[in-house]
Scaffold this motif. Structure first.
Motif, PDB file in Angstrom:
ATOM      1  N   LYS A  62     105.583  10.382  -3.906  1.00 51.87           N
ATOM      2  CA  LYS A  62     105.501  10.663  -5.340  1.00 51.87           C
ATOM      3  C   LYS A  62     106.798  11.307  -5.825  1.00 51.87           C
ATOM      4  O   LYS A  62     107.483  11.964  -5.051  1.00 51.87           O
ATOM      5  N   GLY A  75     120.721   5.533  -2.851  1.00 48.16           N
ATOM      6  CA  GLY A  75     119.933   6.413  -3.721  1.00 48.16           C
ATOM      7  C   GLY A  75     118.433   6.170  -3.712  1.00 48.16           C
ATOM      8  O   GLY A  75     117.747   6.492  -4.674  1.00 48.16           O
ATOM      9  N   LEU A 111     108.591  14.144  -7.023  1.00 41.89           N
ATOM     10  CA  LEU A 111     108.193  15.553  -6.948  1.00 41.89           C
ATOM     11  C   LEU A 111     108.982  16.438  -7.912  1.00 41.89           C
ATOM     12  O   LEU A 111     109.109  17.651  -7.714  1.00 41.89           O
ATOM     13  N   ALA A 112     109.523  15.803  -8.939  1.00 43.54           N
ATOM     14  CA  ALA A 112     110.213  16.502 -10.023  1.00 43.54           C
ATOM     15  C   ALA A 112     111.213  17.505  -9.493  1.00 43.54           C
ATOM     16  O   ALA A 112     111.981  17.185  -8.578  1.00 43.54           O
ATOM     17  N   MET A 165     121.791   7.476   7.461  1.00 43.61           N
ATOM     18  CA  MET A 165     122.901   6.542   7.334  1.00 43.61           C
ATOM     19  C   MET A 165     123.291   6.329   5.886  1.00 43.61           C
ATOM     20  O   MET A 165     122.467   6.487   4.989  1.00 43.61           O
ATOM     21  N   THR A 209     116.557  12.448   1.793  1.00 42.20           N
ATOM     22  CA  THR A 209     115.450  13.366   1.508  1.00 42.20           C
ATOM     23  C   THR A 209     114.304  13.106   2.479  1.00 42.20           C
ATOM     24  O   THR A 209     113.692  14.042   3.016  1.00 42.20           O
ATOM     25  N   PRO A 225     124.522   3.919   2.649  1.00 44.75           N
ATOM     26  CA  PRO A 225     123.931   2.659   2.182  1.00 44.75           C
ATOM     27  C   PRO A 225     124.876   1.464   2.347  1.00 44.75           C
ATOM     28  O   PRO A 225     125.417   0.964   1.373  1.00 44.75           O
TER      29      PRO A 225
END
Ligand SMILES: Nc1ncnc2c1ncn2[C@@H]1O[C@H](COP(=O)(O)OP(=O)(O)OP(=O)(O)O)[C@@H](O)[C@H]1O
Ligand SMILES: [Mg+2]
Length: 345
Positions: free
Chosen positions: A291, A25, A293-294, A168, A30, A170
């Motif tokens: 950052k 996570g 990014l909401a 990949m 992303t 975790p």
């Protein structure tokens, strides 16, 4: 003799990069998807992503919903479809049929990239890779061939891309070991917490040991011609990317919460201590900070579009601009470090 044309000079030969942190996570998926989109859409790079996480988050992110579902289920039935996924790369090996010569590559228009999509069934093959690793270390042909499955995928695809990225899961399990042994470079996405900095120690120690074991197995192989050619150099570290937690507004200024700042300040020393054998001392391994990014992140997931090109208005216009600046800077630093590492003997 005629001069080689520009195209020949720039013949494609992919650099292979995995994005790894055994802490979950921390924004790996992303980052992989959005950096790949930045390289493709704004730098004209040909990028292939291999989703090697049985969670398949990357595939779910980039594929339109209907394509994602039809990739796994035959229309009208609840039966699992014949795999046009990473599973079709691994399965023939488990059946003793050797490597699959046809890679299940598909193009993703919105991200400008190609992908080999993930498959939950990959988890079933973690055991196969784990068992065969023991044999690989002893030089057994089957063990080496299974361990080199991702290396072989790279050999098959390398001439068609500038970059091949691996997303990949975790863990430091057998699938990820096979990937870390196959690629040239790794990037570590990190949250600003002590758990994710521990990952640096784990990865450094594990990789060194595995590289030694694989080299030993290859040198003891009875039939070297039966194993894909493996002349890869040792794994190199491109750098780490920190993901920022939410900013807190104080006196009208957005600031990093102090406790995070404390860990953040210590990170460069921790990275140097744990991974210094994977990069030259002249390189700055901090690739940048992403950052929070909401709602741009979930919006880009539901629209299956990269954050830099999310087609939505309102507050998204501001966060999309921020995402563009972040990924532009990240790509510049990524290229800088890759060039430096590639120039190393
Ligand atoms: N810059 C960002 N701003 C806001 N939210 C983000 C950002 N990056 C990632 N997220 C969110 O954080 C969550 C975790 O991100 P992601 O799935 O990329 O992590 P991961 O490291 O790949 O997780 P896993 O270990 O399960 O594979 C997701 O819900 C994602 O939308
Ligand atoms: Mg992920």
């Amino acid at each position: 003799m005629a001069k080689p044309s520009q195209r020949q000079k720039n013949a494609l030969e992919a650099k292979t990069v995995c994005f790894f942190n055994n802490k979950g996570g921390v924004g790996k998926t992303t980052l992989v998807a959005n950096l790949a989109a930045e390289l493709s859409l704004n730098h004209n790079m040909k990028v292939l992503i291999i989703d090697a996480d049985p969670q398949c988050n990357l595939s779910q992110y980039v594929l339109p919903d209907e394509d994602f579902i039809s990739a796994y289920y035959n229309e009208g039935s609840k039966k699992l479809a014949e795999p046009e996924t990473i599973f079709s790369v691994i399965r023939p090996l488990s059946l003793g049929k050797g490597y699959n010569p046809n890679l299940p590559i598909r193009h993703i228009k919105e991200f400008g990239i190609d992908v080999i999509i993930g498959d939950p069934r990959l988890a079933l093959h973690e055991d196969l890779l784990a068992q065969d690793w023991r044999e690989a270390k002893a030089g057994g042909i089957r063990g080496l061939r299974t361990t080199l499955v991702f290396h072989n995928v790279i050999l098959q695809a390398r001439k068609s891309y500038d970059y091949i990225f691996f997303d990949m899961g975790p863990s430091l399990g057998a699938i990820n070991r096979a990937i870390l042994l196959a690629v040239d470079y790794f990037v570590v996405p990190m949250a600003i917490d002590i758990f994710s900095s521990w990952a640096l120690k784990n990865i450094g120690e594990a990789v060194k040991l595995w590289e030694k074991d694989l080299a030993y197995g290859l040198s003891n192989s009875e039939f070297p011609s039966e194993v894909p050619s493996f002349s890869k150099k040792n794994l190199k570290f491109v750098g780490y990317v920190t993901q920022q937690h939410k900013e807190r507004s104080r006196d009208g200024n957005a600031r990093i919460v102090e406790a995070y700042e404390e860990i953040s300040k210590k990170l460069p020393a921790v990275v140097k201590q744990q991974l210094n054998t994977f990069y030259p001392s002249s390189m700055n391994p901090h690739l940048g900070e992403i950052k929070h990014l909401a709602s741009l992140a979930p919006k880009s997931q539901t629209l299956h579009q990269p954050m830099i090109s999310v087609k939505a208005k309102g507050s998204f216009t501001v966060s999309r601009k921020q995402a563009r600046e972040i990924y532009q800077a990240l790509a510049a630093r990524f290229f800088e470090n890759i060039d430096l590492l590639a120039a190393q003997k």
